[in-house]
Design a protein around this motif. Structure first.
Motif, mmCIF file in Angstrom:
data_model
loop_
_atom_site.group_PDB
_atom_site.id
_atom_site.type_symbol
_atom_site.label_atom_id
_atom_site.label_comp_id
_atom_site.label_asym_id
_atom_site.label_seq_id
_atom_site.Cartn_x
_atom_site.Cartn_y
_atom_site.Cartn_z
ATOM 1 N N TYR A 244 0.813 -1.216 0.000
ATOM 2 C CA TYR A 244 0.000 0.000 0.000
ATOM 3 C C TYR A 244 0.850 1.271 0.000
ATOM 4 N N GLN A 245 1.869 1.315 0.848
ATOM 5 C CA GLN A 245 2.814 2.436 0.878
ATOM 6 C C GLN A 245 4.183 1.857 0.570
ATOM 7 N N GLY A 246 4.842 2.293 -0.508
ATOM 8 C CA GLY A 246 6.134 1.685 -0.758
ATOM 9 C C GLY A 246 6.762 2.079 -2.073
ATOM 10 N N PHE A 247 7.560 1.164 -2.605
ATOM 11 C CA PHE A 247 8.349 1.467 -3.799
ATOM 12 C C PHE A 247 8.718 0.179 -4.505
ATOM 13 N N GLY A 252 8.234 5.137 -6.497
ATOM 14 C CA GLY A 252 7.620 4.958 -5.186
ATOM 15 C C GLY A 252 6.363 5.782 -5.048
ATOM 16 N N TRP A 253 5.510 5.382 -4.117
ATOM 17 C CA TRP A 253 4.235 6.038 -3.916
ATOM 18 C C TRP A 253 3.932 6.136 -2.417
ATOM 19 N N ASN A 368 -4.601 11.340 -1.291
ATOM 20 C CA ASN A 368 -3.656 12.012 -2.169
ATOM 21 C C ASN A 368 -2.464 11.082 -2.369
ATOM 22 N N THR A 369 -1.677 11.330 -3.402
ATOM 23 C CA THR A 369 -0.480 10.532 -3.665
ATOM 24 C C THR A 369 0.714 11.441 -3.878
ATOM 25 N N LEU A 370 1.820 11.113 -3.212
ATOM 26 C CA LEU A 370 3.124 11.719 -3.506
ATOM 27 C C LEU A 370 3.940 10.667 -4.226
#
Length: 706
Positions: A244-247, A252-253, A368-370
């Protein structure tokens, strides 16, 4: 009622998907555990990797896997009894098991293979671990994966008020049910995300900060790799098979909870005719859709009893409460095939173009996405699911459901949402605040955008980030890490100068002098930090009790008068003294991390081992977040939320990363990895990530096949 605004063609699935060739009954997978106990799953196919990843999750913490899936499926009452009935009913208004089975059958073959492998991995774990005693789920079916497709903390469905839902159905939610559903402290759930372009990095490579603020121990840290192009690492929510959160090797996201309003309430005028209900829409009486939902509820003697509810929905969505003589229905995103597809395919993206293509499913409503990648691209992106609505309505409150002008009119295209790709500033961020300064002051003019793109407004963390990034240059992973744990808390820059200096000898003269002489930075030894925390907590509680609806709490706190601030400080000083015998107490004595059991709802006690946590509350502007409160019988404040999985990543020819997870890789009390990262976590330190196979082999604890 299920809402699907877009249909995704087979061509899009085919374009994005990588074929899988795993056998339905066997999986070629190896699990390598590094010296931190973190699972690195090596599969021949993507399905093999899914099988191994969910098997490893079950090894580490099957109770959390099961608990999350019981919540997602609306089956908690089968374990917890009456206290979970209304939570289950709320979930089942949208999560229809028969519909999910049909969705599974309609899913593309590649996705069915992944869901099959997911179920096989969990069933294989239970078959090979007879000592594990599930509360309810003794057998998993592939379609169940479609109930849990979005990995953030608190899905859209949880926005529905349980007490009011119970009242609508003639019942009452118990105090325990409401307590379990309520956030247990005032810490903002959300996250920090920060993407740095090559122009601001020392190496000329893009950098990414991944800093979710969730419940502690909310996700499993793991790596997944296959010969079908999968090589991803990060945090996977217990029970889900995607990162879900990673690279990955290319990009990466990071997701942050968004202030965009993508959930709406509609006020429905209803009328009963005979034994049927009708609602008024577009000058026509239309029949209300009725559906019976039957729940299984555990009784005190352990037996299961059925509870059946008649539920109602309009074309807007399920009815969840009344307001006056109107019914209130709720519209929200419910596109499980698209959501699960998007969550998986973005982990395999190899370029910015690939990543954005995966987002064309428009199946993210809350985050949101970085983004950052090896090609030097960075981006800030709003949720892809953004309903188009009329500007004449205020969607923060229920709108008139009888007026067709209030209905959703499709969704916005990405080019119509506030987003930035490769901004001139060289950075992009979000800290759960408004998107208007995502790449610096003046990124967007808020008046030019629909109000529904922001309901949060600014917060002190955003102020903090803006200040730090305005000075940033030549960043490295080490300095990005330092930035993420910068100890300044800017809310106190606004509050402390407004404290009047008491007359000499006044009881507050000492506390005021301590605060005015403080640099407004957290440290373990800081006595001012402890006093400031008690003071701001009291001030926030007072302000929230009387602030206007939809007001920004931080703005309201800043508006407080010198008299209000002094009164709050007087109460805070008295409470701190009552708790610790003095109003001069080092922060590390107050702010504590404790994990002594594997209970999902942690118990806390002052006479049991705990660690001082150096960083403070995100409420006051600390980027690093540790949400604490006092519990029955405790004087110290113990954390249950905030920083959970934290990582800094550099996207060079070889990916380099450092990370930490709260606690450890295992949720098993007897495991050596139950709490082995706790000291690092509490001190705000990170450890090296072993992303590549050779690095893992150099730091290997054991290798095995499930």
């Amino acid at each position: 009622m299920r809402h699907t605004l877009l249909c995704h063609s087979a061509a899009l699935f085919a374009l994005l998907a990588t074929p899988a060739a795993a056998s339905a009954h066997s999986h070629d997978v190896t699990i390598m555990r590094d010296t931190w106990g973190i699972a690195h799953v090596q599969g021949k196919t993507d399905a093999d990797a899914v099988f191994g990843a969910i098997y490893a999750q079950a090894e580490d913490d099957f109770p959390r896997v099961e608990a999350n899936l019981l919540t997602a499926l609306g089956r908690l009452a089968e374990a917890k009894g009456e206290d979970a009935v209304w939570q289950d009913l709320r979930q089942r208004l949208w999560i229809d098991h028969a519909a999910l089975k049909r969705d599974y059958a309609a899913s593309p073959a590649w996705l069915r293979k992944l869901m099959d492998a997911w179920a096989e991995g969990l069933n294989h774990y239970l078959a090979t671990h007879p000592e594990e005693k599930p509360l309810v789920l003794k057998h998993f079916e592939p379609w169940m994966a479609l109930s849990f497709t979005e990995g953030s903390i608190g899905g859209d469905i949880e926005s529905v008020d349980l007490a009011l839902l119970a009242q609508f159905h003639g019942g009452a939610a118990s105090a325990k049910a409401l307590a379990l559903a309520k956030v247990r402290d005032d810490e903002p759930r959300g996250s920090n995300g920060l993407a740095i372009a090559p122009k601001l990095s020392a190496s000329g490579n893009a950098l990414l900060l991944i800093n979710p603020h969730t419940s502690l121990f909310f996700r499993s840290e793991l790596g997944m790799e296959s010969k079908e192009g999968l090589h991803a690492y990060g945090a996977s929510t217990w029970g889900q098979f995607f990162i879900y959160q990673g690279f990955n090797e290319h990009l990466g996201w990071m997701h942050t909870s968004s202030g965009a309003d993508n959930i709406d309430e509609f006020s429905e005028k209803v009328e009963r005719r005979g034994d049927k209900w009708f609602y008024w829409h577009a000058n026509v009486w239309k029949p209300v859709t009725e559906k019976a939902i039957t729940l299984q509820v555990r009784q005190p003697d352990g037996a299961l009893a059925e509870r059946t509810f008649t539920t109602y929905s309009t074309h807007h969505g399920p009815v969840v409460r009344t307001e006056g003589d109107r019914w209130i229905s709720v519209a929200l995103m419910n596109t499980p095939i698209a959501a699960l597809s998007q969550s998986w395919l973005r982990t395999k993206a190899k370029s910015q173009q690939d990543y954005l293509k995966a987002l064309d499913f428009n199946a993210n409503s809350s985050n949101n996405t970085l983004y950052a990648d090896r090609d030097g691209n960075i981006a800030f992106l709003m949720p892809e699911f953004a309903p188009r609505r009329s500007a004449k309505f205020d969607y923060r409150d229920p709108v008139d459901g009888s007026d067709p002008a209030a209905d959703w009119q499709g969704i916005y295209a990405r080019k119509e949402t506030p987003h930035v790709i490769n901004p001139a500033s060289g950075w992009a961020y979000n800290a759960n605040d408004a998107p208007w300064r995502a790449a610096g002051e003046g990124t967007f003019e808020s008046s030019q955008w629909p109000a529904t793109f922001d309901t949060f407004g600014p917060n002190p963390r955003g102020d903090h980030v803006m200040d730090l990034l305005g000075k940033a240059k030549g960043l490295t992973l080490e300095s990005l890490h330092a930035l993420a744990y910068d100890p300044h808390m800017p809310l106190f820059d606004d509050l402390i100068p407004g404290l009047a200096v008491p007359a000499e000898g006044d009881a507050l003269s000492g506390p005021v002098a301590l605060l005015k002489g403080w640099d407004r930075r957290w440290t373990e030894e800081s006595e001012a930090m402890s006093l400031a925390h008690y003071w701001a907590d009291d001030l926030q509680t007072t302000v929230r009790a009387k602030m206007p609806k939809h007001a920004n709490a931080f703005a309201e706190i800043r508006k407080t008068s010198p008299e209000e601030r002094a009164a709050a400080l007087q109460r805070a000083t008295a409470k701190l003294t009552a708790d610790f015998g003095s109003w001069k107490v080092p922060w590390g004595q107050v702010n504590r991390y404790q994990r002594v059991t594997s209970d999902i709802v942690q118990p806390f006690a002052d006479d049991k081992p705990s660690l001082p946590v150096v960083f403070g509350s995100a409420r006051w502007g600390s980027l690093a977040s540790f949400g604490t409160k006092q519990y029955p019988g405790t004087k110290r404040w113990y954390g249950t939320s905030g920083n959970s999985f934290v990582a800094v990543v550099e996207f060079g020819p070889r990916v380099k990363a450092y990370a930490v997870s709260s606690g450890g890789a295992s949720g098993r009390e007897k495991s050596s990895h139950f709490n082995d990262q706790a000291a690092l976590y509490a001190a705000g330190k990170l450890r090296e990530v072993y992303f590549y196979l050779n690095d893992t082999k150099m730091h290997l604890e054991r290798t095995y096949k499930p």
